[in-house]
Design a protein around this motif. Structure first.
Motif, mmCIF file in Angstrom:
data_model
loop_
_atom_site.group_PDB
_atom_site.id
_atom_site.type_symbol
_atom_site.label_atom_id
_atom_site.label_comp_id
_atom_site.label_asym_id
_atom_site.label_seq_id
_atom_site.Cartn_x
_atom_site.Cartn_y
_atom_site.Cartn_z
ATOM 1 N N ILE A 181 19.113 6.123 -3.057
ATOM 2 C CA ILE A 181 18.538 5.031 -3.855
ATOM 3 C C ILE A 181 17.734 4.088 -2.970
ATOM 4 N N GLU A 182 18.288 3.761 -1.806
ATOM 5 C CA GLU A 182 17.575 2.857 -0.897
ATOM 6 C C GLU A 182 16.268 3.482 -0.409
ATOM 7 N N LYS A 183 16.286 4.775 -0.164
ATOM 8 C CA LYS A 183 15.053 5.458 0.244
ATOM 9 C C LYS A 183 14.014 5.412 -0.876
ATOM 10 N N LEU A 184 14.467 5.599 -2.104
ATOM 11 C CA LEU A 184 13.540 5.510 -3.235
ATOM 12 C C LEU A 184 12.912 4.124 -3.318
ATOM 13 N N LYS A 185 13.722 3.109 -3.147
ATOM 14 C CA LYS A 185 13.211 1.733 -3.220
ATOM 15 C C LYS A 185 12.146 1.483 -2.161
ATOM 16 N N GLU A 186 12.371 2.008 -0.970
ATOM 17 C CA GLU A 186 11.380 1.851 0.100
ATOM 18 C C GLU A 186 10.077 2.562 -0.238
ATOM 19 N N SER A 215 0.829 -1.202 0.000
ATOM 20 C CA SER A 215 0.000 0.000 0.000
ATOM 21 C C SER A 215 0.864 1.253 0.000
ATOM 22 N N SER A 216 1.955 1.202 0.775
ATOM 23 C CA SER A 216 2.860 2.354 0.835
ATOM 24 C C SER A 216 3.477 2.620 -0.529
ATOM 25 N N LYS A 217 3.927 1.547 -1.195
ATOM 26 C CA LYS A 217 4.543 1.723 -2.515
ATOM 27 C C LYS A 217 3.525 2.209 -3.531
ATOM 28 N N ILE A 253 16.054 6.542 -11.955
ATOM 29 C CA ILE A 253 17.501 6.688 -12.153
ATOM 30 C C ILE A 253 17.843 6.727 -13.641
ATOM 31 N N GLU A 254 17.241 5.863 -14.419
ATOM 32 C CA GLU A 254 17.556 5.787 -15.855
ATOM 33 C C GLU A 254 17.131 7.041 -16.611
ATOM 34 N N ASN A 255 16.060 7.648 -16.204
ATOM 35 C CA ASN A 255 15.501 8.771 -16.967
ATOM 36 C C ASN A 255 15.805 10.145 -16.377
ATOM 37 N N GLU A 273 11.457 -1.383 -9.282
ATOM 38 C CA GLU A 273 11.227 -1.096 -10.704
ATOM 39 C C GLU A 273 11.079 0.407 -10.951
ATOM 40 N N ARG A 274 10.277 1.074 -10.120
ATOM 41 C CA ARG A 274 10.081 2.518 -10.303
ATOM 42 C C ARG A 274 11.373 3.284 -10.003
#
Length: 369
Positions: free
Chosen positions: A158-163, A14-16, A174-176, A168-169
């Motif tokens: 990066i780790e914060k983004l993953k959380e 739900s958080s993601k 990062i790629e764009n 995938e997002r």
């Protein structure tokens, strides 16, 4: 225990989902207001910045061991609300303006800002630190955050983004995203020309090679993290900034030729290294951005851009005041900031950055995509 795991999975999912929806909302709401229109099917979700005081937005504010801070008046006098944020200018810096032009957000906040909002991570931050450089000793000299430490903070980011949005997002962001790297000035002015011990160890050729090789390694590391739009900026004409004119320009305070020659030598090596790296990686993701000629043209032809003063900063006498010497107690501020190319004795005014950003888009927009 299994029930707790299920609850945790649902909560995590739900958080993601929440952060993914927020990402879409932010993307749709900001890019529609862009002044610079992207090509079809292209997007820049975030701008991520590494570098020194030219693109710092306050990462040094709570580092009491460094003088490379400016979270006090008159810095920020023309920023939103006239509040000093840690930007080494009277207003916005170049990366803020680029984010504004792309319609991403009005400015790029410092990653270490204690008031940073989680949603700011989705659209970009700056890890830049006043006093930073490609040579490790440069940041040690200033007490700022080194380029390797900035990469450590990026790993944390990066780790914060993953959380927040999942793997995938995060990979998509990062790629764009647009990565901007702005180091080099302090290495030349503070470390090489500022320390006789460094000049005894290196000649200008070997020192600029060290800088350019470290810049290449930095860009390669970003590529390994997944970045695919990496812009590495040259150093500006350092011999023409007011402080260097004062220190080494003689009684007439002319541009210091040996400083500019060293800068041009470094820039040439930087360009060659980045070109070689792109060929090795078989990827045109890494772009050299020239700001030397851009700023020098403004300095040599100020009237064409509406400037009147090129050899002094706006703050105080304009001869030497920068950082702690430019403050509300010891330095008056020129009333017509837009007349000046430089805000303090080392950093440009917001108007100068806007002129340079216009040049940047004209020259590099198509190469970015």
């Amino acid at each position: 225990m299994k029930g707790n795991n299920i609850v945790h999975h649902i909560t995590s999912s739900s958080s993601k989902l929440f952060w993914f929806v927020l990402f879409l909302v932010l993307f749709l709401n900001t890019n529609t207001n862009a002044l610079v229109k992207l090509p079809p099917n292209k997007t820049i979700p975030a701008i991520i910045v590494f570098g020194d005081s030219i693109v710092d937005a306050g990462n040094n504010d709570d580092i009491m061991t460094t003088l490379a801070r400016c979270n006090y008046p008159p810095y920020g006098i023309d920023f939103d609300g006239g509040v000093p944020t840690g930007r080494f200018s009277n207003g916005k810096v170049s990366t803020d303006i680029i984010a504004e032009e792309y319609g991403i957000k009005p400015s790029i906040p410092a990653y270490r800002d204690p008031n940073l909002k989680p949603e700011d991570l989705l659209t970009g931050v700056t890890f830049a630190s006043g006093g930073g450089g490609y040579v490790p000793f440069t940041a040690q000299l200033s007490g700022g955050i080194s380029y390797s430490q900035q990469l450590k903070l990026f790993e944390e980011y990066i780790e914060k983004l993953k959380e927040m949005v999942g793997e995938e997002r995060t990979k998509f962001i990062i790629e764009n995203s647009l990565f901007m790297v702005v180091f080099g000035s302090n290495d030349i002015t503070n470390t090489y020309f500022g320390l006789p011990s460094v000049q005894r160890k290196y000649d200008v050729g070997s020192f600029t090679t060290l800088m350019a090789d470290n810049a290449r390694s930095f860009a390669q590391k970003l590529h390994e993290y997944g970045a695919r739009r990496i812009q590495v900026f040259s150093a500006p004409p350092l011999g023409c900034v007011p402080s260097q004119r004062t220190i080494a320009g003689g009684l007439t305070r002319t541009c210091v030729a040996r400083f500019n020659d060293a800068t041009k030598l470094y820039n040439a090596k930087l360009y060659a290294n980045l070109d070689s790296l792109s060929r090795t990686l078989r990827d045109k993701a890494i772009i050299y951005i020239d700001i030397y000629d851009s700023l020098l043209d403004i300095i040599l032809n100020p009237q064409e851009y509406g400037f009147k003063v090129v050899d002094k900063g706006c703050c105080g006498t304009g001869l030497i005041e920068v950082a702690v010497l430019c403050n509300k107690f010891t330095a008056e501020v020129c009333p017509k900031r837009d007349d000046y190319v430089f805000w303090d004795s080392f950093h440009p005014t917001e108007k100068t950055y806007r002129v340079m950003v216009a040049k940047y888009f004209k020259r590099y927009f198509n190469k970015t995509f």
